[in-house]
Design a protein around this motif. Sequence first.
Motif, PDB file in Angstrom:
ATOM      1  N   GLU A 123       1.243   4.013  -3.186  1.00  0.00           N
ATOM      2  CA  GLU A 123       0.972   5.441  -3.071  1.00  0.00           C
ATOM      3  C   GLU A 123       2.148   6.272  -3.566  1.00  0.00           C
ATOM      4  O   GLU A 123       1.977   7.247  -4.302  1.00  0.00           O
ATOM      5  CB  GLU A 123       0.667   5.794  -1.613  1.00  0.00           C
ATOM      6  CG  GLU A 123       0.096   7.176  -1.411  1.00  0.00           C
ATOM      7  CD  GLU A 123      -1.348   7.280  -1.861  1.00  0.00           C
ATOM      8  OE1 GLU A 123      -1.825   8.424  -2.084  1.00  0.00           O
ATOM      9  OE2 GLU A 123      -2.018   6.236  -1.974  1.00  0.00           O
ATOM     10  N   GLN A 176      -2.586   1.818  -8.106  1.00  0.00           N
ATOM     11  CA  GLN A 176      -2.719   3.178  -7.585  1.00  0.00           C
ATOM     12  C   GLN A 176      -2.485   4.201  -8.693  1.00  0.00           C
ATOM     13  O   GLN A 176      -3.153   5.239  -8.755  1.00  0.00           O
ATOM     14  CB  GLN A 176      -1.733   3.400  -6.444  1.00  0.00           C
ATOM     15  CG  GLN A 176      -2.036   2.597  -5.189  1.00  0.00           C
ATOM     16  CD  GLN A 176      -3.382   2.920  -4.591  1.00  0.00           C
ATOM     17  OE1 GLN A 176      -4.222   2.044  -4.390  1.00  0.00           O
ATOM     18  NE2 GLN A 176      -3.619   4.186  -4.297  1.00  0.00           N
ATOM     19  N   ASP A 209      -7.339  -3.453  -8.292  1.00  0.00           N
ATOM     20  CA  ASP A 209      -7.297  -3.211  -6.856  1.00  0.00           C
ATOM     21  C   ASP A 209      -7.737  -4.451  -6.081  1.00  0.00           C
ATOM     22  O   ASP A 209      -7.175  -4.784  -5.027  1.00  0.00           O
ATOM     23  CB  ASP A 209      -8.199  -2.023  -6.529  1.00  0.00           C
ATOM     24  CG  ASP A 209      -7.849  -1.367  -5.209  1.00  0.00           C
ATOM     25  OD1 ASP A 209      -6.668  -1.402  -4.816  1.00  0.00           O
ATOM     26  OD2 ASP A 209      -8.750  -0.794  -4.573  1.00  0.00           O
ATOM     27  N   ARG A 231       0.835  -1.211   0.000  1.00  0.00           N
ATOM     28  CA  ARG A 231       0.000   0.000   0.000  1.00  0.00           C
ATOM     29  C   ARG A 231       0.865   1.255   0.000  1.00  0.00           C
ATOM     30  O   ARG A 231       0.583   2.224  -0.723  1.00  0.00           O
ATOM     31  CB  ARG A 231      -0.932  -0.013   1.214  1.00  0.00           C
ATOM     32  CG  ARG A 231      -1.929   1.145   1.217  1.00  0.00           C
ATOM     33  CD  ARG A 231      -2.852   1.061   0.010  1.00  0.00           C
ATOM     34  NE  ARG A 231      -3.753   2.221  -0.076  1.00  0.00           N
ATOM     35  CZ  ARG A 231      -3.428   3.374  -0.643  1.00  0.00           C
ATOM     36  NH1 ARG A 231      -2.245   3.525  -1.214  1.00  0.00           N
ATOM     37  NH2 ARG A 231      -4.293   4.369  -0.677  1.00  0.00           N
ATOM     38  N   LYS A 282      -5.586   4.510 -10.768  1.00  0.00           N
ATOM     39  CA  LYS A 282      -6.590   5.345 -10.089  1.00  0.00           C
ATOM     40  C   LYS A 282      -6.308   6.830 -10.338  1.00  0.00           C
ATOM     41  O   LYS A 282      -7.226   7.615 -10.624  1.00  0.00           O
ATOM     42  CB  LYS A 282      -6.574   5.070  -8.584  1.00  0.00           C
ATOM     43  CG  LYS A 282      -7.040   3.692  -8.167  1.00  0.00           C
ATOM     44  CD  LYS A 282      -6.924   3.543  -6.655  1.00  0.00           C
ATOM     45  CE  LYS A 282      -7.213   2.131  -6.192  1.00  0.00           C
ATOM     46  NZ  LYS A 282      -7.070   1.977  -4.722  1.00  0.00           N
ATOM     47  N   ALA A 323       2.551   6.001  -7.361  1.00  0.00           N
ATOM     48  CA  ALA A 323       1.537   6.778  -8.085  1.00  0.00           C
ATOM     49  C   ALA A 323       1.896   8.261  -8.097  1.00  0.00           C
ATOM     50  O   ALA A 323       1.571   8.977  -9.048  1.00  0.00           O
ATOM     51  CB  ALA A 323       0.166   6.574  -7.444  1.00  0.00           C
TER      52      ALA A 323
END
Length: 630
Positions: free
Chosen positions: A112, A294, A338, A108, A297, A115
């Motif tokens: 982040e 990510q 995801d 995770r 997204k 991204a």
Amino acid sequence: MPSPTKSAAPDKPSFLRGLFAGAIHDALLFPFPDPLERRDADEARTVRRLIASAHAMRDAGLIDSARFDAEETIPDETIRAMAEAGLLGITVPREYGGLGLSSTGYARVFGEVAAMDASLGVVIGVHAGLGCKPLVLFGTDEQKARYLPALARGETLAAYALTEPETGSDAQHIVTRAEPDGEGGWRITGRKHWIGLAHRAGVITVFAQTPTTGRDGRPAQRPTAFIVRPDMPGFRVVGTVRKLGIRGSTQAELEFDRCAVPADHVLGQVGKGFSVAVNVLNGGRLSLAAGCAQGAKAIVGEMARYAEQRIQFGAPLASFEITQRKLSTLAAETYAADAMVGHLSAALDRGDVDAALEAAAAKVFNSELIWRAADEMVQVAGGRGYVMPYPYERMLRDARINRIFEGANDVLRLFIALNGIEGPAEKLQELGAALRKPIQNFNAVAGYATDRVRTALGSPVDGVDVRLHGRLLHHKRFLEKHTAELKGAAQAAILAHRKKIIERQLVTERLANMAIELYARSATIARTQRLLEERGEGACAHELALCDLFCVESGQRFRAQRELLGGRSEAVDDARRAVAARVRAAAGYDVSDAVLDRGGAEDGTAENRTADDDGARYGRAAASTSKLGA
């Protein structure tokens, strides 16, 4: 990055391998994992703090993708800020000063950061993943105490030197050699290239062949992992390379000229370096898949904002159906990406399954998603998508490497298919042992027995009784149908090609594509079911729409691959092989120009053809393809 290889846990169950046998392992998928907050609230708070720190760095100008790209480096102050925030110690155990995040937490955080900036993602992936993990998993107590605290604090960086000019990332066949120096130490000779962070690293895991004794008692060469520091005599950074994308990260070429390595710097056991290499693969593929999810997204959000603001023909781009198709498909595929990350990360944390195929599938699916997303963003942005200072062309350049990192997608597809069909092959008596040897040579993993598993998703399997929401039953029926079709296609391919199946890559590629779609669809259904149970149908309208769209489009892609395995596929594949043979022989296109030259190519290659040559080369393919319909 390392290439695919055999699983570290062949005796554990695998959801994806079960699909090749026509089985859906409900117990490996349902219930969909709890969010991290419920599994470990303390770790969830740490992950949120790290993510907030990364955002604060970006707000303060310490994460500046345009600058990183233009200067082709990441400044020291950014690295120091990452270290101070704890971002460089996320995989180091707490007893050595790190944060000791789980696979889920690491993925995770990595996702982040990646991204925000792909080059920073590479830094974390190389240092915290590939660099620190071998020490964490295989280091002695002394080695860990000596190196891990400094790595956790970011006082020095870690790198991972496997890839070579001659053999790529094939750990078993590297040519770098390490010979005993007669005094208990080793002398390493060879070259490594494209090694991330190597020009800045103070601790480098280096792989080299070492003399050992084979199983037959004869002398053999087996890879061994070594801890190398740049101050060791005989080590040299030759230089760095310039790249299409991820320009802020730096890859270096290394030279070892009888580099002196002490005996206590062997990592793991002599001759067991292959195990060191493979044990970082699943985590690396998970983190890359998380970064791609990510990133997708972020691109979907940017595309939506841009398309609403950009007026063309008197209306926002977002009002046109073609733009809506792009947005909706990318959103649905991101939802699936995801879901795979959520399922895979929890599976790796549990450690009771063999998730090697799932990790490969998620890496393939998600890395191709981020490439499509970046490409569509450029298309929607039009001319602005192609030029600086707009960020869209950089997004596209940065996205391209993901299909190569952590095992090239072409090779991973073969890895998935050849491992997946081994179980069904063993059950076909006429093939049996004949197929086992070539597949094992391709780093196969022993199949997991599926005798006790039923193929129906709603059936009690391994003590799990799955009851799906009514909105998902239609997707469940097609999932069961397509799983049975994958089993039939795999068996047909095995019987048709027997032990030569390993050479029929066009066939195995299609089988892998079918399996990847089924895994993505399964994870999507499982996650949607979990959300429906927790929130109710009324609060999940958007998630249900994403699930519906993804399952339908995934089914269409599955059917397209299945049809390519039909009766006419061999004729088309024959034509492909024939054309490729001609292009290879001529080292080029080898057809006269349609405008300037009607008689033959200027270089003489076209005139040098003879009717006999062409007939011999194309006869079979022409005879086959002439029978094909539209």
